[in-house]
Design an enzyme around this catalytic site. Structure first.
Site, PDB file in Angstrom:
ATOM      1  N   PRO A 141       0.805  -1.227   0.000  1.00 54.65           N
ATOM      2  CA  PRO A 141       0.000   0.000   0.000  1.00 54.65           C
ATOM      3  C   PRO A 141       0.838   1.277   0.000  1.00 54.65           C
ATOM      4  O   PRO A 141       0.896   2.023   0.987  1.00 54.65           O
ATOM      5  CB  PRO A 141      -0.826  -0.138   1.277  1.00 54.65           C
ATOM      6  N   CYS A 142       1.467   1.550  -1.125  1.00 61.11           N
ATOM      7  CA  CYS A 142       2.326   2.730  -1.229  1.00 61.11           C
ATOM      8  C   CYS A 142       1.531   4.025  -1.047  1.00 61.11           C
ATOM      9  O   CYS A 142       2.114   5.054  -0.702  1.00 61.11           O
ATOM     10  CB  CYS A 142       3.069   2.738  -2.556  1.00 61.11           C
TER      11      CYS A 142
END
Length: 184
Positions: A141-142
């Protein structure tokens, strides 16, 4: 960066559009956020994972798809159990991705905080570059990593910052910057 061998890939619908996921013997070897159309996403998956073709996903990949769709819909779900094949991922990027996967849904860190947690203070730009080439979004989950001061920072997926902020809105993440969501 070498990419792992993919056995196949599948497209799936989400509230944001058509996403893609590829798998191989070592686990999920890539994911793709929507590119504006089903056909654009399909073409990107063919380019990234040739010679693998579009196939019906096996059970463990169907579970990963279910999790990604739930996450994109803002449901509270933990994707850390999805096995990723990080063949060819540079060691620093791997560490960044592992740390990003540990950020709880609805929480954020800054690029500098990630760098500090990795024992590399001053490497915020390198963290940003690693996340900018994340082949596993949103399983990694950048979008939960922000610029200093709670500013959005960059996002390389289609829709850029707007997509990042929409993902964060879906997760009900807390922000310290007034007006961050204006215009969404």
């Amino acid at each position: 960066m070498d990419t792992p061998r993919a056995d196949g890939f599948a497209l799936f619908a989400s509230d944001l559009g058509f996403c893609g996921i590829a798998w191989g013997p070592g686990g999920i070897c890539g994911a793709q956020l929507p590119l504006g159309s089903e056909q654009a996403t399909r073409q990107r998956m063919y380019r990234r994972f040739a010679p693998a073709g579009e196939l019906a996903p096996p059970p463990e990949v169907r579970l990963a798809i279910f999790g990604v769709v739930a996450l994109l819909n803002g449901e509270r779900i933990d994707l850390s159990g999805i096995t990723l094949d990080m063949t060819g991922v540079p060691p620093f990027h791997r560490r960044v991705y592992e740390l990003a996967r540990a950020i709880p849904m609805g929480s954020t860190l800054t690029y500098g905080e990630v760098a500090a947690q990795l024992g590399k203070p001053g490497a915020a730009r390198a963290v940003g570059q690693a996340l900018g080439s994340n082949p596993f979004a949103p399983v990694v989950p950048c979008h939960r990593v922000l610029a200093a001061g709670g500013k959005a920072g960059g996002f390389s997926a289609t829709g850029g910052i707007k997509t990042k902020l929409q993902l964060l809105l879906n997760e009900r993440a807390a922000f310290g910057e007034p007006g961050l969501f204006d215009g969404i």
